[in-house]
Design a protein around this motif. Sequence first.
Motif, PDB file in Angstrom:
ATOM      1  N   SER B  30      45.585  42.218  31.529  1.00 15.03           N
ATOM      2  CA  SER B  30      45.865  41.713  32.921  1.00 15.03           C
ATOM      3  C   SER B  30      46.438  42.883  33.485  1.00 15.03           C
ATOM      4  O   SER B  30      47.783  42.958  34.476  1.00 15.03           O
ATOM      5  CB  SER B  30      46.759  40.984  32.852  1.00 15.03           C
ATOM      6  OG  SER B  30      46.048  39.501  32.708  1.00 15.03           O
ATOM      7  N   CYS B  33      46.393  43.730  37.140  1.00 15.48           N
ATOM      8  CA  CYS B  33      46.689  43.040  37.649  1.00 15.48           C
ATOM      9  C   CYS B  33      48.465  42.399  38.864  1.00 15.48           C
ATOM     10  O   CYS B  33      48.649  41.487  39.449  1.00 15.48           O
ATOM     11  CB  CYS B  33      46.698  41.420  37.029  1.00 15.48           C
ATOM     12  SG  CYS B  33      44.962  40.602  37.026  1.00 15.48           S
ATOM     13  N   TYR B  34      49.255  43.681  38.099  1.00 17.83           N
ATOM     14  CA  TYR B  34      50.032  44.084  38.761  1.00 17.83           C
ATOM     15  C   TYR B  34      50.253  45.113  40.577  1.00 17.83           C
ATOM     16  O   TYR B  34      49.799  46.465  39.938  1.00 17.83           O
ATOM     17  CB  TYR B  34      51.336  44.472  38.045  1.00 17.83           C
ATOM     18  CG  TYR B  34      51.347  43.494  37.233  1.00 17.83           C
ATOM     19  CD1 TYR B  34      52.928  42.692  37.660  1.00 17.83           C
ATOM     20  CD2 TYR B  34      50.292  42.793  35.928  1.00 17.83           C
ATOM     21  CE1 TYR B  34      53.334  40.768  36.533  1.00 17.83           C
ATOM     22  CE2 TYR B  34      51.174  41.710  35.385  1.00 17.83           C
ATOM     23  CZ  TYR B  34      52.372  40.915  35.531  1.00 17.83           C
ATOM     24  OH  TYR B  34      52.408  40.376  34.594  1.00 17.83           O
ATOM     25  N   SER B  78      52.636  40.694  40.478  1.00 22.04           N
ATOM     26  CA  SER B  78      51.313  40.496  39.926  1.00 22.04           C
ATOM     27  C   SER B  78      51.269  39.914  40.794  1.00 22.04           C
ATOM     28  O   SER B  78      51.229  39.005  41.896  1.00 22.04           O
ATOM     29  CB  SER B  78      51.677  39.536  38.676  1.00 22.04           C
ATOM     30  OG  SER B  78      51.931  38.458  39.190  1.00 22.04           O
ATOM     31  N   CYS B  79      49.887  39.821  40.444  1.00 24.73           N
ATOM     32  CA  CYS B  79      48.392  38.876  42.044  1.00 24.73           C
ATOM     33  C   CYS B  79      49.052  37.352  41.932  1.00 24.73           C
ATOM     34  O   CYS B  79      49.090  36.775  41.178  1.00 24.73           O
ATOM     35  CB  CYS B  79      46.918  39.039  40.812  1.00 24.73           C
ATOM     36  SG  CYS B  79      45.773  38.286  42.156  1.00 24.73           S
ATOM     37  N   LEU B  82      47.162  35.353  38.702  1.00 29.08           N
ATOM     38  CA  LEU B  82      47.135  35.469  37.522  1.00 29.08           C
ATOM     39  C   LEU B  82      48.126  34.810  36.636  1.00 29.08           C
ATOM     40  O   LEU B  82      49.266  34.274  37.470  1.00 29.08           O
ATOM     41  CB  LEU B  82      47.868  37.084  37.489  1.00 29.08           C
ATOM     42  CG  LEU B  82      48.224  37.431  36.341  1.00 29.08           C
ATOM     43  CD1 LEU B  82      46.666  38.111  35.541  1.00 29.08           C
ATOM     44  CD2 LEU B  82      48.922  38.591  35.619  1.00 29.08           C
ATOM     45  N   CYS B  87      43.366  35.727  34.928  1.00 24.13           N
ATOM     46  CA  CYS B  87      42.597  35.817  36.261  1.00 24.13           C
ATOM     47  C   CYS B  87      42.672  34.523  36.098  1.00 24.13           C
ATOM     48  O   CYS B  87      41.564  33.646  35.150  1.00 24.13           O
ATOM     49  CB  CYS B  87      42.052  36.309  36.466  1.00 24.13           C
ATOM     50  SG  CYS B  87      41.086  36.464  37.969  1.00 24.13           S
ATOM     51  N   HIS B  90      38.682  34.015  38.093  1.00 24.97           N
ATOM     52  CA  HIS B  90      37.843  34.985  37.561  1.00 24.97           C
ATOM     53  C   HIS B  90      36.202  35.203  37.833  1.00 24.97           C
ATOM     54  O   HIS B  90      35.489  36.054  38.773  1.00 24.97           O
ATOM     55  CB  HIS B  90      37.683  35.196  36.452  1.00 24.97           C
ATOM     56  CG  HIS B  90      37.360  36.945  35.889  1.00 24.97           C
ATOM     57  ND1 HIS B  90      35.667  36.704  34.986  1.00 24.97           N
ATOM     58  CD2 HIS B  90      37.851  37.734  35.393  1.00 24.97           C
ATOM     59  CE1 HIS B  90      35.856  37.952  34.660  1.00 24.97           C
ATOM     60  NE2 HIS B  90      37.109  38.258  34.778  1.00 24.97           N
ATOM     61  N   ARG B  93      36.280  36.360  41.757  1.00 21.47           N
ATOM     62  CA  ARG B  93      37.767  37.278  42.254  1.00 21.47           C
ATOM     63  C   ARG B  93      36.995  38.233  43.295  1.00 21.47           C
ATOM     64  O   ARG B  93      35.885  38.283  43.392  1.00 21.47           O
ATOM     65  CB  ARG B  93      38.574  37.914  40.407  1.00 21.47           C
ATOM     66  CG  ARG B  93      36.364  38.874  40.279  1.00 21.47           C
ATOM     67  CD  ARG B  93      37.158  38.799  38.677  1.00 21.47           C
ATOM     68  NE  ARG B  93      36.258  39.971  38.041  1.00 21.47           N
ATOM     69  CZ  ARG B  93      35.285  39.537  38.024  1.00 21.47           C
ATOM     70  NH1 ARG B  93      34.454  38.481  37.623  1.00 21.47           N
ATOM     71  NH2 ARG B  93      33.679  40.038  36.960  1.00 21.47           N
ATOM     72  N   CYS B  97      38.465  44.019  42.128  1.00 24.32           N
ATOM     73  CA  CYS B  97      39.111  43.149  40.802  1.00 24.32           C
ATOM     74  C   CYS B  97      37.402  44.069  39.768  1.00 24.32           C
ATOM     75  O   CYS B  97      37.745  44.402  39.091  1.00 24.32           O
ATOM     76  CB  CYS B  97      38.984  41.810  40.920  1.00 24.32           C
ATOM     77  SG  CYS B  97      41.104  41.472  41.821  1.00 24.32           S
TER      78      CYS B  97
END
Lengths: 107, 254
Positions: B30, B33-34, B78-79, B82, B87, B90, B93, B97
């Motif tokens: 992950s 995802c930031y 972060s997203c 998340l 995720c 997912h 997404r 991504c």
Amino acid sequence: MTSKKAPARKSHPSGMSRREAVKLAATGAAFGSILAFAVPGREAGGAERMSIKVERMAFKLYRKEILLQTIALPDTVAEELMGGNRIALKFYRNNVWQERDIPFDWA
Amino acid sequence: MTMDEPGLPSALIFDLGRDSPFSFKCQVCSTCCYGKFIRISPYEALRLARYFGLTTTEFYAQYTEEGGTVLRVKPDASCIFLTPKGCSVHPDRPLVCRLYPLGQIVDKEGKERFGSMPAHPDCLGVAGADGTVEAYLESQGAEAYFYFDKMYAAAYKQMAAKLDSIGRKSKTRKVRRKKKNNSRNRASSDCLGSPWLDIDAAVATYCAERSLRKPDDLESLVKVHLAAVEDWLARSFSQKSRRQDFRRKNTSRP
């Protein structure tokens, strides 16, 4: 007695009203932004090497996980911040202005 | 501005084609995802909205900012999707991504190229050359996104051409304008940059005006949405329609 003005009077040289032109510009900007397109004749990252750039900066105010407000910084200010300058928060409390540095690290 | 700090990638080189050797095995760390600025197209918003059982109007209000063009992030950068388990969206997404760590560009001739981003120092993913870019895209289910993005890109080109023609004509007229603060001109977080981003709202209006049934499946919704955008572009900017609108407004006034 009132006289009604025809919309053409305030229209753009293209024959389009200003309202329509603004609407088109906003829609074009939104679609261009999400599709990563730039102005006509260019494409996003068209150069062989694309530098990683800071496009924009904004202060984001949260209440726990909820975004309350986004305040975008003008590009000129963002450029200055890249030079290693500091960010401070100034607030009025107990009848005096107080200032606190916001710790951050570009890395 | 270029960021050259240690640990940050300084450049992307788009030198990969679909048949170039490439593989990437995500380890679900992950890290990617930031701190990202995830832009979402109307199709991506539609898929994400349906994932939550929402309309796109509700989805834009709850999960986006920057006029509906960008996904919100949490205070830790972060997203918004998340979770500690990874995720939460997912299966639906966004494209970017799915592509990570690849980036894609399309040049003026419509030729696409891909670039592999240098991995984040903490990324646990394993990059290699066991497969091809094509196989990686297929494994990520990216093709539907490319397909619809091309359709939206065609609509965008129509808008850009109209804007370009306005720009050229504007140069002949000197207009004095006050320079406004950038930050004040940006759309607020709860306001769409353009109502035309919102597929459900745009399609509902388009279908209601024509007494059509609003489609349910995603592909038909996107096609009707694009038809509505094209219709708006063709109709709204003709002298005739403006006169009609003007007459309609005036006759409806008390």
